[in-house]
Design an enzyme around this catalytic site. Sequence first.
Site, PDB file in Angstrom:
ATOM      1  N   TYR A 171       0.802  -1.231   0.000  1.00  0.00           N
ATOM      2  CA  TYR A 171       0.000   0.000   0.000  1.00  0.00           C
ATOM      3  C   TYR A 171       0.834   1.279   0.000  1.00  0.00           C
ATOM      4  O   TYR A 171       0.269   2.374  -0.042  1.00  0.00           O
ATOM      5  CB  TYR A 171      -0.947  -0.002   1.213  1.00  0.00           C
ATOM      6  CG  TYR A 171      -1.884  -1.189   1.196  1.00  0.00           C
ATOM      7  CD1 TYR A 171      -2.884  -1.282   0.232  1.00  0.00           C
ATOM      8  CD2 TYR A 171      -1.764  -2.225   2.109  1.00  0.00           C
ATOM      9  CE1 TYR A 171      -3.739  -2.378   0.183  1.00  0.00           C
ATOM     10  CE2 TYR A 171      -2.615  -3.323   2.087  1.00  0.00           C
ATOM     11  CZ  TYR A 171      -3.591  -3.393   1.126  1.00  0.00           C
ATOM     12  OH  TYR A 171      -4.435  -4.476   1.082  1.00  0.00           O
ATOM     13  N   ASN A 210     -12.761   4.071  -1.940  1.00  0.00           N
ATOM     14  CA  ASN A 210     -11.869   2.934  -1.757  1.00  0.00           C
ATOM     15  C   ASN A 210     -12.532   2.062  -0.689  1.00  0.00           C
ATOM     16  O   ASN A 210     -12.405   2.338   0.504  1.00  0.00           O
ATOM     17  CB  ASN A 210     -10.472   3.362  -1.306  1.00  0.00           C
ATOM     18  CG  ASN A 210      -9.535   2.178  -1.212  1.00  0.00           C
ATOM     19  OD1 ASN A 210      -9.988   1.030  -1.153  1.00  0.00           O
ATOM     20  ND2 ASN A 210      -8.236   2.431  -1.190  1.00  0.00           N
ATOM     21  N   HIS A 269      -8.630   1.635  -5.830  1.00  0.00           N
ATOM     22  CA  HIS A 269      -7.773   0.802  -4.977  1.00  0.00           C
ATOM     23  C   HIS A 269      -6.336   1.268  -5.159  1.00  0.00           C
ATOM     24  O   HIS A 269      -5.913   1.550  -6.286  1.00  0.00           O
ATOM     25  CB  HIS A 269      -7.862  -0.683  -5.364  1.00  0.00           C
ATOM     26  CG  HIS A 269      -9.262  -1.204  -5.341  1.00  0.00           C
ATOM     27  ND1 HIS A 269      -9.858  -1.693  -4.204  1.00  0.00           N
ATOM     28  CD2 HIS A 269     -10.182  -1.291  -6.330  1.00  0.00           C
ATOM     29  CE1 HIS A 269     -11.097  -2.071  -4.493  1.00  0.00           C
ATOM     30  NE2 HIS A 269     -11.323  -1.835  -5.773  1.00  0.00           N
ATOM     31  N   SER A 312      -3.636  -0.610  -4.551  1.00  0.00           N
ATOM     32  CA  SER A 312      -2.921  -1.718  -5.184  1.00  0.00           C
ATOM     33  C   SER A 312      -3.687  -2.190  -6.424  1.00  0.00           C
ATOM     34  O   SER A 312      -4.861  -1.866  -6.601  1.00  0.00           O
ATOM     35  CB  SER A 312      -2.776  -2.871  -4.186  1.00  0.00           C
ATOM     36  OG  SER A 312      -4.064  -3.343  -3.796  1.00  0.00           O
TER      37      SER A 312
END
Length: 160
Positions: A24, A75, A101, A103
């Site tokens: 992250y 998110n 997101h 990732s």
Amino acid sequence: MPIRVMILNGPNLNQLGTREPHIYGKVTLPAIEASCRQFAESIGASLAFHQSNDEGALIEWVQAARREADAIIINPAGLSFTSVALVDALAAFPGPVIELHISNIHARDPLHRHSRISAVAKVVICGLGAYGYIVALLSAARLLNGLPKTLPAPLRIGPK
Ligand code: DHK
């Protein structure tokens, strides 16, 4: 009237910066919020920015967004893969929903691959790290035809 964007962040995103930084990144949520506020101001957008570890709180904000926002950037974090209730709340929002997101969930393990939220999102952004928030804000403004005319023309291409 400025465009109104609501950014929602789901469970565990309050721990950004120290939580699995190899996935992250190292940017904290307050730093992301500060960048979003600065960018929103630069394009003349008004911004609400929230985080909760509680599914119900997120649903309350989605419901409030029906009166208070023109676009939602969300998110959903871990709720992406489980929450039919969040899908239902977002489905009732009339404006664009941008799912975000940090990732690239498509390259993750099977638990983190199939977002239920995408079914009700107009746009899905993933894998850009913290910068995805800025791209999402730009996208929301473009979808609402709210980008300042002073920006370079390529930034105003499309969306159709
Ligand atoms: C954040 C989370 O907390 C995970 O549950 C998601 C998402 C991915 C992110 O990349 O921002 O799977």
